[in-house]
Design a protein around this motif. Structure first.
Motif, PDB file in Angstrom:
ATOM      1  N   PRO A 140       0.821  -1.213   0.000  1.00 34.14           N
ATOM      2  CA  PRO A 140       0.000   0.000   0.000  1.00 34.14           C
ATOM      3  C   PRO A 140       0.860   1.271   0.000  1.00 34.14           C
ATOM      4  O   PRO A 140       1.971   1.285   0.543  1.00 34.14           O
ATOM      5  CB  PRO A 140      -0.810  -0.103   1.301  1.00 34.14           C
ATOM      6  CG  PRO A 140      -0.813  -1.559   1.636  1.00 34.14           C
ATOM      7  CD  PRO A 140       0.490  -2.094   1.133  1.00 34.14           C
ATOM      8  N   LEU A 141       0.340   2.325  -0.636  1.00 34.88           N
ATOM      9  CA  LEU A 141       1.045   3.604  -0.757  1.00 34.88           C
ATOM     10  C   LEU A 141       0.290   4.685   0.006  1.00 34.88           C
ATOM     11  O   LEU A 141      -0.904   4.900  -0.231  1.00 34.88           O
ATOM     12  CB  LEU A 141       1.149   3.996  -2.233  1.00 34.88           C
ATOM     13  CG  LEU A 141       1.705   5.385  -2.553  1.00 34.88           C
ATOM     14  CD1 LEU A 141       3.190   5.479  -2.188  1.00 34.88           C
ATOM     15  CD2 LEU A 141       1.497   5.721  -4.033  1.00 34.88           C
ATOM     16  N   ILE A 142       0.978   5.351   0.932  1.00 36.32           N
ATOM     17  CA  ILE A 142       0.390   6.497   1.648  1.00 36.32           C
ATOM     18  C   ILE A 142       0.470   7.723   0.742  1.00 36.32           C
ATOM     19  O   ILE A 142       1.517   8.009   0.155  1.00 36.32           O
ATOM     20  CB  ILE A 142       1.122   6.751   2.974  1.00 36.32           C
ATOM     21  CG1 ILE A 142       0.726   5.673   4.002  1.00 36.32           C
ATOM     22  CG2 ILE A 142       0.834   8.138   3.523  1.00 36.32           C
ATOM     23  CD1 ILE A 142       1.420   5.806   5.342  1.00 36.32           C
ATOM     24  N   VAL A 162      -7.228  19.868  -3.358  1.00 37.75           N
ATOM     25  CA  VAL A 162      -8.155  19.240  -4.295  1.00 37.75           C
ATOM     26  C   VAL A 162      -7.681  17.855  -4.740  1.00 37.75           C
ATOM     27  O   VAL A 162      -8.475  17.035  -5.221  1.00 37.75           O
ATOM     28  CB  VAL A 162      -8.382  20.185  -5.503  1.00 37.75           C
ATOM     29  CG1 VAL A 162      -7.138  20.278  -6.379  1.00 37.75           C
ATOM     30  CG2 VAL A 162      -9.594  19.772  -6.311  1.00 37.75           C
ATOM     31  N   GLY A 163      -6.381  17.559  -4.527  1.00 36.56           N
ATOM     32  CA  GLY A 163      -5.894  16.223  -4.843  1.00 36.56           C
ATOM     33  C   GLY A 163      -6.592  15.136  -4.051  1.00 36.56           C
ATOM     34  O   GLY A 163      -6.687  13.991  -4.509  1.00 36.56           O
ATOM     35  N   ALA A 164      -7.108  15.495  -2.852  1.00 35.28           N
ATOM     36  CA  ALA A 164      -7.838  14.515  -2.034  1.00 35.28           C
ATOM     37  C   ALA A 164      -9.047  13.977  -2.792  1.00 35.28           C
ATOM     38  O   ALA A 164      -9.357  12.781  -2.756  1.00 35.28           O
ATOM     39  CB  ALA A 164      -8.271  15.151  -0.716  1.00 35.28           C
ATOM     40  N   GLN A 165      -9.721  14.870  -3.489  1.00 34.32           N
ATOM     41  CA  GLN A 165     -10.898  14.511  -4.276  1.00 34.32           C
ATOM     42  C   GLN A 165     -10.504  13.577  -5.423  1.00 34.32           C
ATOM     43  O   GLN A 165     -11.175  12.576  -5.696  1.00 34.32           O
ATOM     44  CB  GLN A 165     -11.479  15.819  -4.822  1.00 34.32           C
ATOM     45  CG  GLN A 165     -12.694  15.735  -5.689  1.00 34.32           C
ATOM     46  CD  GLN A 165     -13.138  17.138  -6.110  1.00 34.32           C
ATOM     47  OE1 GLN A 165     -13.516  17.969  -5.280  1.00 34.32           O
ATOM     48  NE2 GLN A 165     -13.081  17.427  -7.391  1.00 34.32           N
ATOM     49  N   PRO A 190      -5.120   7.567   1.510  1.00 29.39           N
ATOM     50  CA  PRO A 190      -5.027   9.031   1.520  1.00 29.39           C
ATOM     51  C   PRO A 190      -4.952   9.615   2.932  1.00 29.39           C
ATOM     52  O   PRO A 190      -5.627   9.140   3.853  1.00 29.39           O
ATOM     53  CB  PRO A 190      -6.308   9.473   0.812  1.00 29.39           C
ATOM     54  CG  PRO A 190      -7.215   8.302   0.777  1.00 29.39           C
ATOM     55  CD  PRO A 190      -6.430   7.073   1.093  1.00 29.39           C
ATOM     56  N   HIS A 191      -4.109  10.642   3.097  1.00 29.98           N
ATOM     57  CA  HIS A 191      -4.004  11.415   4.342  1.00 29.98           C
ATOM     58  C   HIS A 191      -4.050  12.895   3.983  1.00 29.98           C
ATOM     59  O   HIS A 191      -3.892  13.275   2.831  1.00 29.98           O
ATOM     60  CB  HIS A 191      -2.695  11.114   5.065  1.00 29.98           C
ATOM     61  CG  HIS A 191      -2.690   9.789   5.777  1.00 29.98           C
ATOM     62  ND1 HIS A 191      -3.065   9.647   7.094  1.00 29.98           N
ATOM     63  CD2 HIS A 191      -2.374   8.543   5.339  1.00 29.98           C
ATOM     64  CE1 HIS A 191      -2.965   8.371   7.437  1.00 29.98           C
ATOM     65  NE2 HIS A 191      -2.541   7.687   6.393  1.00 29.98           N
TER      66      HIS A 191
END
Length: 549
Positions: free
Chosen positions: A210-212, A219-222, A239-240
């Protein structure tokens, strides 16, 4: 047909230019405090309409963002029809219009532009526009929309989206139905294109750990949430920093710029990242990417744009050879003065390397001169360009062995995975993951391709950044007079020393970069040069960082 002057006047009066502020269309468009940009947004709306008319009604993009800057900042940039940066000659037009002091002066400047650029006002104007998650975005978009209305443009609102998706939409809209069709002109089309290519490229490879993903509370979270749905079990993303509505959170102690500038782990990830695990950071509008990991001693190790360029370029060179195309396709790499000396040496032994001034437009233009041009700024902004001839070569090539066929298919799929319009954190992240999966590399194995020279980047607030002029791809100062000689004298005292000074294209600061053989010496050289710059040019006494003292 003439300009709709009466409509422009009525709407322009709602957006007066603030006195005593000079706006400049720089490397990333206009960018400054969001609270000062109302008039600029209105005027850019009209400019975008005129740009579209000049280009026979092709769709122009407008993105409202300040990328990696602090949350109070905002900005706006125009995107030309193939998803590339605004033509350089029009940057001056943008600056001129933004600085017209009154409505009358603005209208006069518009009429001059129409005349100088020979714009046929009877042509249609079409625009697609979007914004990032900054609190100032909605009001600035409203001013932009008044500009669209004033010039009578047909518009499409892409809403809250990443900068790379906006670039993708512009190119997809303008190539729809042609032999150069870039993709389906929607966010879904973008996600489908990237995820399909990624799955083909990693098919048959063991699943990566897995990649954090640090989304910079932007907006990258979206975008990450969305791509997760398309990737399925081909790659697990965690995602963090996804707090897009928390005041003050955007780019604050997180994101690609924080990682690159401080060379530290974002504090919010400290409890989650385990030694050996990969992680990456986007910036506020998801066009920059930084990778990093903790080594077996728990020490932070950064994998920046230089490391990404080395990984990707070597992979593509290997594929071109494996496909039997090394005579037809030449791969080249473009760097800026910020590229680490270690990376330049590693890459120069393998393929042509060109150094250009900082700024995407310089890198992108230089990369277009290669069959396959790889460019990544050390800050994590970059992409790979496959020339039209190269794409035709890939389509027409008849492989003579199964191994050649496999390599050819990988190259074709890379042309789909990579967002060739602009640096794209999401696309570049998937590209890195493809190479790591093919090479079975951990972060440490990737990191060991070459050793970075210790380096330090420092910002200096001075009274006037415009006195700083550079040459030799920004590696040397020509103004202020005599300052470069003093920098040279300092650099000579350090083993493997290198330093340069340049005015920022995105902030009202001067940037100092330094390298040396030992970490403490790189830090010392950076701060000594910064202190020299500060003292020589009358920096603001209230802003003299403690390290310079």
């Amino acid at each position: 047909m003439s300009l709709p002057v009466d409509t422009i006047r009525i709407l322009a009066d709602r957006h007066p230019k603030p006195a005593n502020i000079r706006f400049t269309y720089g490397t990333a468009g206009f960018r400054t405090l969001g609270s000062t940009l109302d008039s600029v947004m209105f005027r850019v709306g009209i400019l975008a309409g005129l740009r579209s008319k000049k280009l026979d009604g092709k769709t122009i993009g407008v993105m409202v963002t300040a990328s990696h800057n602090p949350e109070p900042d905002n900005g706006v940039k125009l995107v030309d029809p193939r998803g590339e940066m605004l033509e350089a000659a029009w940057e001056a037009h943008a600056t001129n219009l933004a600085n017209a002091p009154t409505t009358d002066a603005f209208i006069e400047a518009l009429e001059n532009l129409v005349k100088i650029a020979k714009i046929d006002l009877s042509k249609p104007s079409r625009i697609v526009y979007g914004r990032d998650t900054r609190p100032s975005g909605p009001s600035l978009v409203a001013a932009l929309e008044d500009g669209f209305q004033a010039i009578g443009a047909s518009v499409r609102n892409a809403g809250v989206t990443t900068t790379p998706i906006l670039h993708y939409l512009v190119r997809s809209i303008n190539t729809k139905g042609t032999k150069d069709e870039y993709g389906i002109d929607s966010e879904e089309g973008y996600m489908q294109k990237l995820s399909t290519a990624f799955k083909k490229l990693v098919a048959g490879k063991p699943a990566s750990p897995p990649l954090i993903v640090d989304c910079a509370n932007g907006v990258g979270a979206q975008a990450v949430d969305e791509i997760i749905k398309y990737l399925g079990d081909s790659l697990q993303l965690i995602p963090h920093n996804t707090a897009t509505t928390t005041p003050g959170a955007l780019n604050n102690a997180c994101g690609a710029d924080f990682v690159k500038t401080t060379q530290k782990l974002p504090p919010s990830l400290a409890q989650f990242l385990k030694p050996g695990q990969r992680a990456c950071s986007f910036d506020g509008d998801a066009d920059r990417l930084m990778y990093f990991y903790l080594d077996e001693r728990g020490q932070f190790r950064m994998l920046d744009g230089d490391k990404i360029a080395a990984l990707v370029a070597a992979f593509i060179v290997d594929l071109v050879k494996a496909a039997g195309l090394e005579e037809e396709i030449k791969v080249g790499i473009v760097q800026t003065a910020y590229a680490n000396g270690g990376s330049t040496k590693y890459l120069s032994d393998r393929l042509p390397v060109k150094c250009v001034p900082t700024g995407v437009k310089h890198l992108h233009h230089a990369a277009e001169h290669y069959d396959v041009g790889v460019y990544f700024e050390a800050n994590g902004h970059g992409t790979v360009l496959f020339s039209p001839d190269t794409q035709e070569t890939l389509a027409a090539h008849q492989p003579s062995t199964p191994a050649q066929s496999t390599a050819l298919n990988h190259l074709v799929n890379l042309t789909q995975l990579i967002n060739q319009t602009v640096g794209d954190a999401l696309s570049d992240m998937l590209l890195v993951e493809v190479v790591l999966a093919h090479k079975s590399y951990s972060g440490a194995e990737w990191d060991s391709l070459y050793v970075d020279l210790p380096n330090r980047l420092v910002k200096v607030v001075v009274s006037d950044i415009h006195i700083f002029k550079t040459e030799d791809a920004e590696r040397r100062l020509v103004s202020p007079p005599g300052l470069q000689a003093k920098i040279d004298e300092l650099v000579r005292r350090y083993e493997a020393g290198r330093a340069f000074v340049r005015p920022s294209g995105t902030e009202a600061v001067v940037r100092v970069y330094a390298e040396a053989m030992v970490r403490a010496q790189a830090d010392e050289l950076a701060f000594r040069v910064a202190g020299l710059v500060y003292d020589e040019t009358g920096g603001d006494p209230a802003r003299r960082p403690a390290e310079f003292l």
